[in-house]
Design a protein around this motif. Structure first.
Motif, mmCIF file in Angstrom:
data_model
loop_
_atom_site.group_PDB
_atom_site.id
_atom_site.type_symbol
_atom_site.label_atom_id
_atom_site.label_comp_id
_atom_site.label_asym_id
_atom_site.label_seq_id
_atom_site.Cartn_x
_atom_site.Cartn_y
_atom_site.Cartn_z
ATOM 1 N N CYS A 40 -8.102 -50.987 -15.022
ATOM 2 C CA CYS A 40 -7.723 -49.873 -14.603
ATOM 3 C C CYS A 40 -7.560 -49.927 -13.168
ATOM 4 C CB CYS A 40 -8.411 -48.740 -14.932
ATOM 5 S SG CYS A 40 -10.363 -48.848 -14.555
ATOM 6 N N THR A 41 -7.365 -48.797 -12.346
ATOM 7 C CA THR A 41 -7.440 -48.786 -10.893
ATOM 8 C C THR A 41 -8.600 -49.147 -10.496
ATOM 9 O OG1 THR A 41 -5.517 -47.238 -10.966
ATOM 10 C CG2 THR A 41 -6.759 -47.554 -8.990
ATOM 11 N N GLY A 58 -10.077 -52.576 -10.910
ATOM 12 C CA GLY A 58 -9.022 -53.473 -10.141
ATOM 13 C C GLY A 58 -9.632 -53.487 -8.964
ATOM 14 N N CYS A 59 -10.085 -52.698 -8.369
ATOM 15 C CA CYS A 59 -10.731 -52.701 -7.093
ATOM 16 C C CYS A 59 -12.076 -53.165 -6.882
ATOM 17 C CB CYS A 59 -10.522 -51.067 -6.277
ATOM 18 S SG CYS A 59 -8.828 -50.543 -6.050
ATOM 19 N N LYS A 82 3.024 -48.289 -12.734
ATOM 20 C CA LYS A 82 3.250 -46.915 -13.476
ATOM 21 C C LYS A 82 3.841 -47.141 -14.827
ATOM 22 C CE LYS A 82 3.647 -44.303 -9.074
ATOM 23 N NZ LYS A 82 4.416 -43.489 -8.275
ATOM 24 N N HIS A 88 -0.228 -52.041 -8.450
ATOM 25 C CA HIS A 88 -0.563 -50.878 -9.697
ATOM 26 C C HIS A 88 0.619 -50.562 -10.349
ATOM 27 C CE1 HIS A 88 -4.482 -50.008 -7.916
ATOM 28 N NE2 HIS A 88 -3.940 -50.098 -6.837
ATOM 29 N N ILE A 136 -3.825 -56.727 -6.287
ATOM 30 C CA ILE A 136 -3.446 -56.175 -7.256
ATOM 31 C C ILE A 136 -2.182 -55.423 -7.291
ATOM 32 C CG2 ILE A 136 -5.909 -55.957 -8.006
ATOM 33 C CD1 ILE A 136 -5.901 -53.212 -7.080
ATOM 34 N N GLU A 161 -10.507 -46.291 -19.347
ATOM 35 C CA GLU A 161 -9.146 -45.769 -18.770
ATOM 36 C C GLU A 161 -8.155 -46.808 -19.306
ATOM 37 O OE1 GLU A 161 -8.637 -43.427 -16.917
ATOM 38 O OE2 GLU A 161 -10.996 -42.687 -16.752
ATOM 39 N N SER A 205 -5.289 -49.468 -18.799
ATOM 40 C CA SER A 205 -4.821 -50.683 -17.832
ATOM 41 C C SER A 205 -3.574 -50.566 -17.183
ATOM 42 C CB SER A 205 -4.604 -52.071 -18.608
ATOM 43 O OG SER A 205 -5.984 -52.312 -19.367
ATOM 44 N N CYS A 206 -3.620 -50.365 -15.628
ATOM 45 C CA CYS A 206 -2.594 -50.057 -15.090
ATOM 46 C C CYS A 206 -2.558 -50.906 -13.594
ATOM 47 C CB CYS A 206 -2.444 -48.565 -14.716
ATOM 48 S SG CYS A 206 -3.926 -47.972 -13.615
ATOM 49 N N ALA A 207 -3.478 -51.938 -13.565
ATOM 50 C CA ALA A 207 -3.723 -52.780 -12.662
ATOM 51 C C ALA A 207 -3.211 -54.116 -12.812
ATOM 52 C CB ALA A 207 -5.064 -52.842 -11.778
ATOM 53 N N CYS A 223 -8.803 -50.619 -20.346
ATOM 54 C CA CYS A 223 -9.416 -51.363 -19.498
ATOM 55 C C CYS A 223 -10.117 -52.429 -20.133
ATOM 56 C CB CYS A 223 -9.705 -50.570 -18.489
ATOM 57 S SG CYS A 223 -10.895 -51.539 -17.168
#
Length: 201
Positions: A175-176, A179-180, A199, A197, A195, A160, A162-164, A154
């Motif tokens: 990361c989640t 991102g929020c 996987k 998400h 955003i 974490e 990066s997944c966002a 991230c």
């Protein structure tokens, strides 16, 4: 005696006729009063029923209007859901292409250019906001880090993965949680509208 008897009979007859007429008049008055009372009661009941019918008609009209508005709202939400689904499918397809391209670049390398020169060239390229899908210096260095086993971390917390995927710039860099929390992209500084998400398999 006969004359007296006749006079008595006539008086009795007149008295009986008078009593009969009085009784008949009373009966008619009572019947009229009863009819008036019944008519007044029926009129009140009819007026109450008419008011109830009017209220029911108003309620029915309000319910019909509500049903029409709900139908229109349902159509709007259905169109919006279809549009979002099409957008998500397009983004998923584009993301797959980008990830495949990045993976291929990481595996194949960048040719005879050095890592620093390639990073400088990426910095001179257009931003991803205009849908050119070019990588900046950090993205390139992250790809190099992933090639070397460092992973894609991230850009905000550096902990974490990066997944966002940020929209509309399409940078996969947070990361989640970050991102929020963040409202701008840490790479291109463009405002975040939404955003997605991702996987990572």
């Amino acid at each position: 005696m006969e004359q007296q008897q006749f006079d008595i009979d006539r008086l009795v007859s007149q008295h009986m006729e008078k009593m009969r007429m009085e009784i008949e008049g009373k009966r008619r008055r009572q019947a009229r009063e009863i009819m008036e009372a019944i008519e007044e009661r029926v009129t009140k009941k009819l007026r109450g029923k008419e008011e109830e019918i009017e209220k029911i008609e108003k309620l029915n009209w309000a319910l019909e209007e509500r049903v029409k508005s709900l139908c229109i709202e349902n159509e709007i939400w259905r169109d919006l859901a279809q549009t979002n689904e099409a957008t998500a499918n397009a983004l998923r397809s584009n993301l797959g292409q980008v990830l495949a391209s990045v993976s291929q670049q990481v595996k194949v390398g960048v040719g005879i250019e050095t890592t620093a020169a390639a990073a400088d060239k990426v910095d001179d390229a257009q931003s991803c906001c205009d849908s050119s899908w070019n990588l900046d210096r950090r993205t390139f260095l992250e790809a190099e880090g992933e090639k070397n086993g460092g992973g894609r971390l991230c850009r905000s917390c550096r902990v974490e993965e990066s997944c966002a995927l940020l929209l509309p710039c399409r940078h996969l860099c947070l990361c989640t949680v970050c991102g929020c929390r963040l409202h701008t992209c840490p790479i291109c500084k463009s405002p975040k509208n939404a955003i997605l998400h991702i996987k990572m398999s």
